[in-house]
Design an enzyme around this catalytic site. Structure first.
Site, PDB file in Angstrom:
ATOM      1  N   HIS A 135       0.878  -1.186   0.000  1.00 46.63           N
ATOM      2  CA  HIS A 135       0.000   0.000   0.000  1.00 46.63           C
ATOM      3  C   HIS A 135       0.913   1.234   0.000  1.00 46.63           C
ATOM      4  CE1 HIS A 135      -3.531   2.341   0.602  1.00 46.63           C
ATOM      5  NE2 HIS A 135      -3.938   1.941   1.795  1.00 46.63           N
TER       6      HIS A 135
ATOM      7  N   HIS B 249      -1.909  -2.180  -9.637  1.00 50.73           N
ATOM      8  CA  HIS B 249      -2.940  -1.614  -8.754  1.00 50.73           C
ATOM      9  C   HIS B 249      -4.182  -2.493  -8.808  1.00 50.73           C
ATOM     10  CE1 HIS B 249      -5.641   1.291  -6.906  1.00 50.73           C
ATOM     11  NE2 HIS B 249      -4.547   1.877  -6.452  1.00 50.73           N
TER      12      HIS B 249
ATOM     13  N   ASP C 172       2.833   5.759  -6.459  1.00 50.83           N
ATOM     14  CA  ASP C 172       4.081   5.694  -5.696  1.00 50.83           C
ATOM     15  C   ASP C 172       5.328   5.671  -6.570  1.00 50.83           C
ATOM     16  OD1 ASP C 172       3.089   5.718  -3.087  1.00 50.83           O
ATOM     17  OD2 ASP C 172       2.456   3.638  -3.262  1.00 50.83           O
TER      18      ASP C 172
HETATM   19  N1  CMC Z   1       5.479  -6.196 -10.630  1.00 47.98           N
HETATM   20  C1  CMC Z   1       5.414  -7.380 -11.279  1.00 47.98           C
HETATM   21  N2  CMC Z   1       4.297  -8.118 -11.365  1.00 47.98           N
HETATM   22  C2  CMC Z   1       3.206  -7.646 -10.776  1.00 47.98           C
HETATM   23  C3  CMC Z   1       3.189  -6.411 -10.091  1.00 47.98           C
HETATM   24  C4  CMC Z   1       4.385  -5.692 -10.038  1.00 47.98           C
HETATM   25  N3  CMC Z   1       4.454  -4.526  -9.401  1.00 47.98           N
HETATM   26  N4  CMC Z   1       1.945  -6.188  -9.612  1.00 47.98           N
HETATM   27  C5  CMC Z   1       1.210  -7.234  -9.958  1.00 47.98           C
HETATM   28  N5  CMC Z   1       1.965  -8.114 -10.662  1.00 47.98           N
HETATM   29  C6  CMC Z   1       1.513  -9.413 -11.202  1.00 47.98           C
HETATM   30  C7  CMC Z   1       1.473 -10.452 -10.104  1.00 47.98           C
HETATM   31  O1  CMC Z   1       2.713 -11.122  -9.987  1.00 47.98           O
HETATM   32  C8  CMC Z   1       0.363 -11.355 -10.599  1.00 47.98           C
HETATM   33  O2  CMC Z   1       0.885 -12.195 -11.590  1.00 47.98           O
HETATM   34  P1  CMC Z   1       0.378 -13.729 -11.735  1.00 47.98           P
HETATM   35  O3  CMC Z   1      -1.093 -13.629 -11.985  1.00 47.98           O
HETATM   36  O4  CMC Z   1       1.176 -14.250 -12.881  1.00 47.98           O
HETATM   37  O5  CMC Z   1       0.700 -14.355 -10.407  1.00 47.98           O
HETATM   38  C9  CMC Z   1      -0.609 -10.378 -11.271  1.00 47.98           C
HETATM   39  O6  CMC Z   1       0.163  -9.241 -11.633  1.00 47.98           O
HETATM   40  C10 CMC Z   1      -1.745  -9.930 -10.381  1.00 47.98           C
HETATM   41  O7  CMC Z   1      -1.186  -9.478  -9.148  1.00 47.98           O
HETATM   42  P2  CMC Z   1      -1.995  -9.453  -7.784  1.00 47.98           P
HETATM   43  O8  CMC Z   1      -1.037  -9.352  -6.633  1.00 47.98           O
HETATM   44  O9  CMC Z   1      -2.976 -10.590  -7.767  1.00 47.98           O
HETATM   45  O10 CMC Z   1      -2.817  -8.123  -7.944  1.00 47.98           O
HETATM   46  P3  CMC Z   1      -3.401  -7.267  -6.763  1.00 47.98           P
HETATM   47  O11 CMC Z   1      -4.494  -6.465  -7.321  1.00 47.98           O
HETATM   48  O12 CMC Z   1      -3.722  -8.143  -5.604  1.00 47.98           O
HETATM   49  O13 CMC Z   1      -2.132  -6.389  -6.333  1.00 47.98           O
HETATM   50  C11 CMC Z   1      -0.688  -4.659  -5.781  1.00 47.98           C
HETATM   51  C12 CMC Z   1      -2.056  -5.036  -6.368  1.00 47.98           C
HETATM   52  C13 CMC Z   1      -0.626  -3.143  -5.674  1.00 47.98           C
HETATM   53  C14 CMC Z   1      -0.535  -5.248  -4.368  1.00 47.98           C
HETATM   54  C15 CMC Z   1       0.437  -5.207  -6.687  1.00 47.98           C
HETATM   55  O14 CMC Z   1       0.291  -4.673  -7.983  1.00 47.98           O
HETATM   56  C16 CMC Z   1       1.821  -4.903  -6.135  1.00 47.98           C
HETATM   57  O15 CMC Z   1       2.324  -5.645  -5.296  1.00 47.98           O
HETATM   58  N6  CMC Z   1       2.481  -3.793  -6.603  1.00 47.98           N
HETATM   59  C17 CMC Z   1       3.763  -3.388  -6.099  1.00 47.98           C
HETATM   60  C18 CMC Z   1       3.570  -2.583  -4.802  1.00 47.98           C
HETATM   61  C19 CMC Z   1       3.003  -1.204  -5.067  1.00 47.98           C
HETATM   62  O16 CMC Z   1       3.462  -0.482  -5.936  1.00 47.98           O
HETATM   63  N7  CMC Z   1       2.019  -0.803  -4.236  1.00 47.98           N
HETATM   64  C20 CMC Z   1       1.405   0.507  -4.328  1.00 47.98           C
HETATM   65  C21 CMC Z   1      -0.013   0.435  -4.753  1.00 47.98           C
HETATM   66  S1  CMC Z   1      -0.667   2.034  -5.272  1.00 47.98           S
HETATM   67  C22 CMC Z   1      -0.658   3.016  -3.870  1.00 47.98           C
HETATM   68  C23 CMC Z   1      -1.708   2.655  -2.921  1.00 47.98           C
HETATM   69  O17 CMC Z   1      -2.906   2.824  -3.191  1.00 47.98           O
HETATM   70  O18 CMC Z   1      -1.361   2.210  -1.848  1.00 47.98           O
END
Ligand code: CMC
Length: 379
Positions: free
Chosen positions: A223, A262, A315
């Site tokens: 987050h 996201h 971010d």
């Molecule tokens: N880099 C590489 N792969 C990614 C990333 C990333 N940053 N984000 C998602 N993926 C891939 C993930 O590995 C998964 O692949 P697979 O289906 O092959 O396993 C797929 O995309 C879906 O990911 P998810 O974790 O199921 O998606 P989510 O909606 O649960 O996650 C997230 C959202 C923000 C936690 C994730 O994108 C992430 O970890 N990003 C990096 C951390 C980040 O930048 N966070 C800030 C979010 S924006 C500010 C806020 O509102 O807080």
């Protein structure tokens, strides 16, 4: 009903729990609205103070209303001495832990703490918005062995934060840039921390408890903690030429590129577009273009991931902005938090207006009717 009839929505993906008028995210088209206003219009024309009023009151203020709101914010900037004392006692903790502890402690000094009326929540929301930057600045100075600087009423919310942090009246451009950064972070639908704040409010607890919950949730790197991780990644990379190898290695090992992806946006986060331009201009102004170049080279390598909906989020560039302003890396998430207080306040007020206890269920998949064996007979 058997367990087979139940559908589990892990992570509550795409679940709507209520209606809201605070903000709207169009994740497909990368658009964000606060109270119906497009974020681009607000970022280009409004200020954090005016946008905070908009979020908390539901509509834009006239001149007189904004003046009153601004003077209430200014008069709430000073922290009780006992809270400064608490900060001194926990100064070696992470700034987000200090912020969470201090916001919780502020409840002991707030005359409205147990009043959940709309008027009291507005007053408390203003106070918490003004007090959070004071906590972060005081903590950073105390841990550096410096004196705590009293607020300057002539400065805006953002410029006063920079002043109380560094002890120097900030450059006007830096103040404006941070003001916009706060505005862009002010509200964002049912993100994890706002959900947490709403759950706390749903038990008829109070705003200080809800905001304390929010701070604890925002700390996590999935987050608000991501800005700190993005800048750490840029520093590990060190030079733009190293980016390709670093990112390929990270992705090959199923690592995540911080500042990308996201839950709701499946195209570029509109807030990241503003911060990208700001980071570029700031780097040029400060004669330090390397960090922006590293981030841009990461962004180029991530272009193929846009097809999967993994795009830049808020971010990605914000850490570089704080870094170029000379702010310590471990304060980045606290800066996000300072911006988010008006959004949490608006959502907690919404929750109180039509409250229902938020209490989902877990599907039990353990054993049942296990015989209790006295301890001496257990192997
Ligand atoms: N880099 C590489 N792969 C990614 C990333 C990333 N940053 N984000 C998602 N993926 C891939 C993930 O590995 C998964 O692949 P697979 O289906 O092959 O396993 C797929 O995309 C879906 O990911 P998810 O974790 O199921 O998606 P989510 O909606 O649960 O996650 C997230 C959202 C923000 C936690 C994730 O994108 C992430 O970890 N990003 C990096 C951390 C980040 O930048 N966070 C800030 C979010 S924006 C500010 C806020 O509102 O807080």
């Amino acid at each position: 009903m058997t367990n087979d009839d139940l559908e589990i929505k892990r992570g509550l993906k795409d679940i709507y729990i209520d209606t809201t008028k605070s903000s709207y995210i169009d994740g497909k088209n990368g658009r964000l609205f606060y109270r119906g206003y497009d974020i681009n219009q607000l970022a280009n024309n409004s200020t954090f103070e005016e946008t905070s009023y908009l979020l908390m009151h539901g509509e834009l203020p006239n001149e007189r209303e904004l003046e009153k709101f601004d003077s209430e914010l200014k008069s709430a900037r000073k922290l009780p001495d006992k809270v400064i004392e608490i900060i001194r006692n926990v100064q070696s903790s992470h700034p987000m832990d200090v912020l969470r502890t201090s916001i919780s402690a502020l409840s002991a000094f707030d005359v409205d703490v147990n009043d959940n009326s709309r008027e009291a929540n507005l007053r408390k929301g203003i106070r918490l918005t003004a007090q959070s930057p004071a906590i972060v600045a005081a903590h950073d100075r105390i841990r550096r062995g410096e004196n705590v600087i009293p607020p300057d009423e002539n400065l805006s919310h953002a410029s006063n934060f920079l002043y109380t942090l560094t002890g120097e009246i900030p450059d006007k451009e830096d103040g404006k840039l941070l003001d916009k950064d706060f505005l862009l972070h002010a509200e964002h639908g049912l993100n994890a921390s706002s959900f947490g704040a709403r759950i706390t409010a749903s038990t008829q607890s109070d705003l200080h408890s809800a905001v304390t919950t929010g701070v604890g949730i925002l700390k996590g790197p999935s987050h608000g903690g991501a800005a700190e991780s993005v800048m750490k990644m840029a520093m590990d990379i060190g030079e733009p030429d190293n980016t390709e190898e670093y990112i390929k290695n990270l992705l090959n090992n199923r690592g995540r590129v911080m500042g990308f992806g996201h839950r709701v946006y499946k195209s570029v986060d509109p807030r990241a577009i503003h911060l990208r331009d700001d980071a570029k201009k700031l780097g040029e102004r400060k004669n330090q273009t390397k960090w922006y170049s590293i981030l841009e080279s990461i962004a180029e390598l991530m272009v193929p991931y846009a097809k999967k909906g993994i795009c830049q989020n808020v971010d990605f560039f914000s850490g570089a902005i704080y870094y170029l302003m000379g702010i310590s890396e471990d304060l980045y998430t606290s800066i996000f938090t300072m911006g988010r207080i008006p959004g949490w306040t608006a959502q907690v007020m919404e929750q109180f207006e039509k409250n229902i206890l938020i209490r989902p269920r877990l599907l039990y998949d353990g054993l049942l009717d296990i015989d209790y064996v006295p301890i001496k007979k257990r192997s």
